[in-house]
Design an enzyme around this catalytic site. Structure first.
Site, PDB file in Angstrom:
ATOM      1  N   TYR A 178      -2.729  28.248  19.614  1.00 19.28           N
ATOM      2  CA  TYR A 178      -3.799  27.236  19.512  1.00 19.28           C
ATOM      3  C   TYR A 178      -3.520  26.275  18.361  1.00 19.28           C
ATOM      4  O   TYR A 178      -3.646  25.052  18.504  1.00 19.28           O
ATOM      5  CB  TYR A 178      -5.118  27.976  19.305  1.00 19.28           C
ATOM      6  N   SER A 202      -8.080  20.667  15.500  1.00 18.92           N
ATOM      7  CA  SER A 202      -8.808  21.818  14.958  1.00 18.92           C
ATOM      8  C   SER A 202      -8.321  22.136  13.559  1.00 18.92           C
ATOM      9  O   SER A 202      -7.161  21.882  13.215  1.00 18.92           O
ATOM     10  CB  SER A 202      -8.594  23.038  15.860  1.00 18.92           C
ATOM     11  N   LYS A 247      -2.888  22.253  18.576  1.00 18.40           N
ATOM     12  CA  LYS A 247      -3.845  21.350  17.957  1.00 18.40           C
ATOM     13  C   LYS A 247      -3.197  20.422  16.931  1.00 18.40           C
ATOM     14  O   LYS A 247      -3.597  19.257  16.801  1.00 18.40           O
ATOM     15  CB  LYS A 247      -4.976  22.158  17.308  1.00 18.40           C
TER      16      LYS A 247
END
Length: 303
Positions: free
Chosen positions: A164, A151, A168
């Site tokens: 997150y 991401s 990622k």
């Protein structure tokens, strides 16, 4: 269209959103697809096999072959059983698309460590579990294509997504090494950084932006990364019809020595160290040391 006839693919998190589009596209092009989805909420709570089965029904209605699996990617035993079921049914596994994920967004100051760990467990360890389960089969057949879903939050950061983002970017590091280790057996490992309107992003972007970011627009990049002619050790960014490549680079840098005034020299020359002219993409981690030792030997030889 890229031909996937005779190939067997596992797509995690494929009960909706981007994963569903990946599964449908692979099946449309001839692949047999394992549609994996725990069927939980966006934050990872709950679970139901119905989401995966609905996608399987879509694929079968269109004349394709697919089967549903509701294993949690955080459960290695369940992942191994999924891969064994795939082998028992279709005799091989050629493609793994690690797409499963959850969100538990908060600023780092307000985030509970349990939420940090869970996001890492799903995104990072979920991909590790799936890769570990398919790796011996891909090695034995001397063919494999693995796509990690990274991401922009990991590559470049995003407010409120420390968990997150950490997970990622860790997937990029996993990809870097697995691509090197898999090369001799034609196991190609890549990353995809999608920008797409899905359940994961529905309240993170304005409505007009979400309309431009249909998940289908990301799928071509996945198909290229999962195809027979795929590159390896590549990170593609895709959204709204555009595709870019992301690289982890290293500048040429400056030799500052190791005496007591080295810190002062570094401070004085920091702009040169940060100068991206002629920056490089190292072939592996050892390239950094090779560059540094070579520079030191040259400079000391001059002295």
């Amino acid at each position: 269209m890229i031909d996937f006839k005779g190939r067997v693919a596992i797509v995690t998190g494929a009960g909706g959103g981007l994963g569903r589009q990946h599964a449908l596209a692979l099946a449309k092009r001839g692949a047999k697809v394992v549609v994996n989805d725990l069927g939980g909420a966006r934050d990872g709570s709950g679970g139901s096999a119905s989401a995966a089965q609905q996608v399987v029904d879509e694929i079968r209605a269109a004349g394709g072959e697919a089967m549903a699996n509701a294993a949690s990617v955080t459960d290695f035993d369940a992942v191994q059983a999924m891969v064994q079921q795939t082998m028992d049914t279709w005799g091989r596994v050629d493609i793994l698309v690690n797409n499963a994920g959850i969100l538990r967004d908060k600023t780092f100051a307000k985030m509970e460590l349990a939420d940090f760990r869970l996001v890492l467990d799903v995104h990072l360890m979920g991909a590790v579990h799936c890769c570990k389960a398919v790796w011996p089969h891909m090695t034995a057949q001397k063919y494999g294509r693995i796509v990690m879903t990274t991401s922009s939050s990991g590559l470049y950061g995003n407010f409120g997504q420390s968990n997150y983002g950490a997970a990622k970017l860790a997937l990029v590091g996993l990809m870097q090494t697995l691509s090197l280790e898999g090369a001799k057996n034609d196991i190609r490992v890549n990353c995809l950084a999608p920008t797409a309107a899905t359940r994961m992003t529905e309240d993170l972007m304005p409505a007009e932006v979400l309309r431009a970011l249909q998940p289908e627009a990301v799928v071509p990049a996945m198909l290229v990364l999962a195809g027979a002619d795929a590159p390896t050790r590549t990170t593609l960014c895709a959204g709204a019809g555009s595709v870019e490549a992301a690289h982890i680079t290293m500048t040429q840098g400056v030799w500052i020595g190791i005496d007591e005034s080295a810190d002062v020299r570094l401070q004085q020359h920091l702009a040169e160290v940060l100068d991206r002219t002629n920056e490089m993409v190292p072939g592996s981690g050892s390239a950094q040391g090779t560059h540094e030792v070579g520079r030191a030997m040259a400079m000391l030889g001059q002295g």
